[in-house]
Design a protein around this motif. Structure first.
Motif, short mmCIF file in Angstrom:
data_model
loop_
_atom_site.label_atom_id
_atom_site.label_comp_id
_atom_site.label_asym_id
_atom_site.label_seq_id
_atom_site.Cartn_x
_atom_site.Cartn_y
_atom_site.Cartn_z
N ARG A 114 1.24 -1.71 -0.19
CA ARG A 114 0.05 -0.14 -0.14
C ARG A 114 1.26 0.81 0.46
N LYS A 115 1.71 0.85 0.68
CA LYS A 115 2.75 2.54 0.59
C LYS A 115 3.66 2.42 -0.16
N GLN A 116 4.23 2.76 -1.43
CA GLN A 116 4.76 2.95 -2.35
C GLN A 116 6.48 4.21 -2.78
N TYR A 117 5.89 5.37 -1.82
CA TYR A 117 7.39 6.24 -1.51
C TYR A 117 7.93 6.45 -0.83
N CYS A 118 8.44 6.85 -0.97
CA CYS A 118 10.11 7.09 0.70
C CYS A 118 9.32 8.10 1.55
N LYS A 119 8.61 9.36 1.05
CA LYS A 119 7.88 10.08 1.76
C LYS A 119 7.04 9.41 3.15
N GLU A 120 6.69 7.68 2.78
CA GLU A 120 5.21 7.69 3.81
C GLU A 120 5.61 6.35 3.97
N MET A 121 7.06 6.38 4.20
CA MET A 121 8.03 4.70 5.35
C MET A 121 7.95 6.12 6.01
N SER A 122 8.16 5.33 8.02
CA SER A 122 8.21 6.07 9.13
C SER A 122 9.80 6.15 9.10
N SER A 123 10.24 4.70 8.88
CA SER A 123 11.38 4.90 10.21
C SER A 123 12.02 3.51 8.49
N CYS A 124 13.92 3.94 8.73
CA CYS A 124 14.95 2.81 7.76
C CYS A 124 14.70 1.40 7.29
N GLU A 125 14.06 0.77 8.93
CA GLU A 125 13.88 -0.45 8.88
C GLU A 125 12.32 -0.57 7.85
N GLU A 126 11.30 0.27 7.75
CA GLU A 126 10.59 -0.40 7.18
C GLU A 126 11.13 -0.09 5.89
N ALA A 127 11.21 0.68 5.64
CA ALA A 127 11.71 1.66 3.91
C ALA A 127 12.18 -0.15 3.71
N LYS A 128 13.34 -0.80 4.44
CA LYS A 128 14.32 -1.49 3.80
C LYS A 128 13.38 -3.34 3.97
N PHE A 129 12.17 -3.43 4.72
CA PHE A 129 11.59 -3.84 4.89
C PHE A 129 10.46 -3.82 3.00
N TYR A 130 10.29 -2.81 2.81
CA TYR A 130 9.12 -2.61 1.47
C TYR A 130 10.70 -2.86 0.39
N LEU A 131 11.91 -3.38 0.56
CA LEU A 131 12.51 -2.92 -0.40
C LEU A 131 12.28 -4.50 -0.44
N THR A 132 13.07 -5.37 0.53
CA THR A 132 13.42 -6.33 1.24
C THR A 132 12.71 -7.85 0.22
N GLN A 133 11.03 -7.44 1.72
CA GLN A 133 10.25 -8.09 1.31
C GLN A 133 9.17 -8.39 0.48
N CYS A 134 8.88 -6.44 0.51
CA CYS A 134 6.94 -6.54 -0.54
C CYS A 134 8.04 -5.90 -2.61
N GLY A 135 9.67 -5.82 -2.60
CA GLY A 135 9.57 -6.24 -4.04
C GLY A 135 9.59 -4.62 -4.48
N LEU A 136 9.24 -3.39 -3.66
CA LEU A 136 9.36 -2.50 -3.80
C LEU A 136 10.34 -1.24 -4.83
N SER A 137 10.97 -1.99 -5.56
CA SER A 137 12.03 -1.56 -6.44
C SER A 137 12.56 -0.09 -6.48
N ARG A 138 11.71 0.82 -6.26
CA ARG A 138 11.60 1.99 -6.99
C ARG A 138 12.13 3.04 -5.60
N LEU A 139 11.59 2.22 -4.16
CA LEU A 139 12.47 2.89 -2.96
C LEU A 139 14.26 2.88 -3.04
N ASP A 140 15.06 2.04 -3.51
CA ASP A 140 16.27 2.10 -4.86
C ASP A 140 16.93 2.89 -5.75
N GLY A 141 16.54 3.79 -5.26
CA GLY A 141 16.66 4.48 -7.03
C GLY A 141 18.42 4.48 -7.53
#
Length: 221
Positions: A179-206
């Motif tokens: 549901r979250k798609q952008y860095c501005k929606e992430m509340s922490s680095c851990e959450e961002a890493k979770f979305y990148l590694t577990q949710c396949g949200l590759s756009r977070l790692d530009g």
């Protein structure tokens, strides 16, 4: 003799092609790329629109994509140019309604992507690009997530070990992944890493360095 063989070949090819044309009335629209067709004998066929992929219903523009397709085909008699049957038993093909290619029209309206994995009509990419430039439909969003990427994120969560799903933040993982798609929606680095590694949200790692959301996680961390 070769000419006769050639003529027979074209006649046979035409007959095969004609046999793959299905006609019926659309009695259900499930989402932006799947309908149910009522055909002769009161049989129902589930039809998956070929070469396109519409947003999932719980994605942005998912409901609008469904409505767009419904406006075009629901309760109308249409023709389906059948291509194949997929692993779910759905007939895959192109919907023709009032002489219009509904598959192409969905892409034109910005209600679906050209499905590159199954694409054989490359002109659909130009239709998609025109919709993108016009900011039509889903392209009005800054970075719309392709549905295949969204589904991949859901599958990843489903495959997590039971212990992982019962960790300190299971509710957040189940609720937010996909549901979250952008860095501005992430509340922490851990959450961002979770979305990148577990949710396949590759756009977070530009920049592709393995570190998502540089402002949250810091450079080189």
């Amino acid at each position: 003799m070769p000419k006769i063989i050639l003529i027979l070949f074209f006649i046979f090819s035409f007959s095969v092609s004609a046999a793959e044309l299905i006609e019926g009335r659309v009695v259900g629209v499930h989402d932006g790329d799947t309908v149910t067709l009522l055909i002769t004998g009161n049989q129902q066929l589930k039809i998956r629109l070929a070469q396109i992929d519409a947003p999932e219903l719980d994605q942005a523009f998912g409901q609008k994509s469904k409505q767009s397709l419904s406006d075009m085909v629901f309760n109308k008699t249409i023709k389906v140019e059948k291509e194949t049957v997929d692993k779910y038993g759905r007939t895959v093909g192109t919907l023709i309604v009032d002489g219009m290619d509904a598959n192409r029209e969905q892409v034109k309206r910005g209600m679906a992507w050209a499905y590159k994995q199954y694409l054989h009509d490359q002109s659909l990419l130009h239709v998609e690009e025109d919709a993108r430039q016009a900011k039509a439909g889903l392209w009005s969003e800054p970075n719309p997530m392709p549905p295949w990427e969204y589904r991949h994120g859901k599958k990843t969560i489903a495959k997590l070990p039971r212990a992982a799903n019962q960790s300190a933040e299971p509710a957040q993982q189940k609720e937010t992944c996909g549901r979250k798609q952008y860095c501005k929606e992430m509340s922490s680095c851990e959450e961002a890493k979770f979305y990148l590694t577990q949710c396949g949200l590759s756009r977070l790692d530009g920049d592709g360095d393995g570190v998502p959301c540089e402002k949250l996680c810091g450079h080189g961390r």
